[in-house]
Design an enzyme around this catalytic site. Structure first.
Site, mmCIF file in Angstrom:
data_model
loop_
_atom_site.group_PDB
_atom_site.id
_atom_site.type_symbol
_atom_site.label_atom_id
_atom_site.label_comp_id
_atom_site.label_asym_id
_atom_site.label_seq_id
_atom_site.Cartn_x
_atom_site.Cartn_y
_atom_site.Cartn_z
ATOM 1 N N THR A 1 45.328 13.500 5.629
ATOM 2 C CA THR A 1 44.078 14.343 5.499
ATOM 3 C C THR A 1 43.842 14.814 6.525
ATOM 4 O O THR A 1 43.696 14.203 7.763
ATOM 5 C CB THR A 1 42.744 13.887 4.660
ATOM 6 O OG1 THR A 1 42.800 12.971 3.201
ATOM 7 C CG2 THR A 1 41.452 15.000 4.784
ATOM 8 N N PHE B 1 41.286 15.469 9.638
ATOM 9 C CA PHE B 1 39.610 16.331 9.904
ATOM 10 C C PHE B 1 39.279 17.314 11.289
ATOM 11 O O PHE B 1 40.316 16.732 12.017
ATOM 12 C CB PHE B 1 39.426 15.171 9.794
ATOM 13 C CG PHE B 1 39.457 13.722 8.790
ATOM 14 C CD1 PHE B 1 40.723 13.258 8.404
ATOM 15 C CD2 PHE B 1 38.177 13.789 8.119
ATOM 16 C CE1 PHE B 1 40.619 12.380 7.185
ATOM 17 C CE2 PHE B 1 38.806 12.711 7.046
ATOM 18 C CZ PHE B 1 39.747 11.855 6.665
HETATM 19 O O1 LIG Z 1 35.885 9.475 -0.121
HETATM 20 C C1 LIG Z 1 36.226 9.450 1.849
HETATM 21 O O2 LIG Z 1 36.933 8.756 1.581
HETATM 22 C C2 LIG Z 1 36.440 10.809 2.242
HETATM 23 O O3 LIG Z 1 36.358 10.421 3.059
HETATM 24 C C3 LIG Z 1 37.035 11.989 2.381
HETATM 25 C C4 LIG Z 1 37.485 12.545 1.892
HETATM 26 C C5 LIG Z 1 37.726 13.669 1.105
HETATM 27 O O4 LIG Z 1 36.928 14.464 1.500
HETATM 28 O O5 LIG Z 1 39.124 14.604 1.565
HETATM 29 C C6 LIG Z 1 38.972 12.154 2.847
HETATM 30 C C7 LIG Z 1 39.842 11.585 2.676
HETATM 31 C C8 LIG Z 1 40.603 11.553 0.980
HETATM 32 O O6 LIG Z 1 41.530 12.650 1.046
HETATM 33 C C9 LIG Z 1 39.525 11.861 0.560
HETATM 34 C C10 LIG Z 1 38.527 12.237 -0.230
#
Ligand SMILES: O=C(O)C(=O)C[C@]1(C(=O)O)C=C[C@@H](O)C=C1
Length: 409
Positions: A285, A287
């Site tokens: 992911t 950010f």
């Molecule tokens: O729910 C979490 O733990 C988050 O940080 C959010 C979140 C997202 O929004 O995509 C972040 C990373 C992962 O891909 C899954 C969820």
């Protein structure tokens, strides 16, 4: 030609010629203290060493919000379905309570610790991303993305960390919309390997589960693996992965599994029924890190620049815009379109004849160049000529961390 430098407020700010699936019940309200990261802490489960004193001193808004911990008393033991007995649960009363919209009043003076707002509760991947970006930061949980933005705008936090895209699930559209609605600047990015686990109450077994809950992105990222595990059960969305774990723990739900990190398992006293359940080991992911002020772009290391633009002259403009980058050998790393909310739909002709609709879009583009480079400035000057709206969201160092499928959460 005028330089379009993020360092100069007006040029950066605006080069302008002009929100789920089923939701489970809200989580219990618990008072906690903010977690302070160090690098080890970010990487190792269970090492959130939050300090309530720090938190309350530095963020008076929460001091008035302390409520009793009546709902959080430790449960000695509970009896599981099928007569299966469980182990003790770890109390969750030492973790920080997420900020809500009603908590948002300006913060008092605080020390030198960088405070980073994220959406979710402790154990969320966003918290890990905050720790990766700023190893010694104080991570501040927020109940919504919008609150994380406002926390920075109101000086309650210094930065916000926001997921924008995932290698399996795709873009997190809500955050693209919020980037435009708020005036914060992207000052960095972090890519985090996301390693999901299936969590349940101690003593619970896969066969007991009648539903699995998590963040919609996490559910999407584990869809096939859940099926392979025989979990053809209801899947329900909640606000964040760690919130799902907390929900299972505080409600002692033996029939509900949560997809979350190993750190969330430790924080909320859950067992790991299955480890690494993302459909692909390269689950990353991305950010973005947001601040009130832009950073000064440099050329001594790889930079990325994020822009958003709109146009009102048909789709050929998109081709022209993209060619502005192609001709200068500037690589694009991402392009995303979102509906233009102010003018979402236009009828085909001025007399309102016909039923076809014409949709208007905003385009978000990330490209690999710094706004300190003349080629990027020239490209944007050209883009400005083709578009009716252009804003530089930020020019910031690229996350160059080599990818590895090993655990990072
Ligand atoms: O729910 C979490 O733990 C988050 O940080 C959010 C979140 C997202 O929004 O995509 C972040 C990373 C992962 O891909 C899954 C969820």
């Amino acid at each position: 030609m005028q330089a379009l430098s993020p360092a100069t407020g007006t040029n950066l700010q605006v080069l302008m010629r002009r929100g789920k699936m089923n939701k489970v019940a809200p989580r219990q309200m618990i008072i906690r203290s903010a977690s302070r990261f160090d690098s080890a802490n970010a990487a190792s489960p269970g090492s959130a060493t939050g300090s309530r004193a720090d938190w309350q001193a530095s963020c008076a808004i929460l001091a008035s919000k302390v409520v009793s911990q009546q709902d959080t008393e430790k449960t000695d033991e509970i009896t599981a379905v099928n007569g299966h007995r469980t182990l003790d649960l770890v109390p969750v009363d030492n973790l920080p309570k997420p900020l809500t919209i009603t908590d948002l009043s300006p913060a008092p003076m605080h020390g030198s610790t960088l405070r980073v707002a994220y959406q979710g509760v402790p154990g969320a991947y966003s918290e890990a991303a905050a720790g990766k970006a700023y190893p010694k930061c104080e991570a501040i949980p927020c109940d919504q993305f919008e609150v994380a933005f406002q926390a920075v705008e109101l000086w309650i936090a210094d930065r916000a960390v926001l997921p924008v895209e995932n290698s399996l699930g795709g873009s997190i559209h809500r955050n693209y919309d919020l980037l435009l609605r708020h005036r914060l600047h992207i000052v960095g990015e972090v890519q985090l390997a996301v390693h999901h686990c299936l969590l349940a109450l101690p003593g619970a077994r896969k066969e007991y589960l009648t539903r699995v809950i998590s963040h919609p992105q996490a559910l999407a990222q584990c869809e096939h693996t859940l099926t392979k595990l025989g979990l053809n059960v209801a899947r329900e969305a909640v606000d964040d992965t760690a919130g799902a774990a907390e929900f299972v723990a505080t409600n002692k739900l033996l029939d509900t599994g949560a997809i979350a990190s190993a750190r969330a398992a430790e924080l909320y006293g859950l067992s790991i029924l299955a480890d690494g359940i993302q459909d692909d080991s390269s689950n990353v992911t991305r950010f973005v890190l947001l601040a009130r002020e832009p950073i000064i772009p440099r050329t001594d290391r790889p930079f990325k620049t994020s822009i958003v633009f709109a146009h009102d002259k048909g789709t050929s403009v998109l081709f022209k815009v993209l060619s502005s980058f192609a001709f200068r050998n500037i690589s694009l790393t991402k392009i995303e379109s979102r509906p233009h909310r102010n003018r979402p739909i236009r009828l085909v002709n001025d007399k309102n004849v016909g039923t076809a609709k014409h949709f208007e879009y905003l385009f978000y583009v990330d490209f690999e160049a710094s706004m300190a480079e003349p080629r990027a400035q020239n490209a944007l000057a050209e883009v400005q000529e083709f578009t009716s709206f252009l804003r530089v969201l930020g020019s910031y160092p690229m996350d160059m961390t080599p990818w590895s499928p090993s655990r990072e959460d």
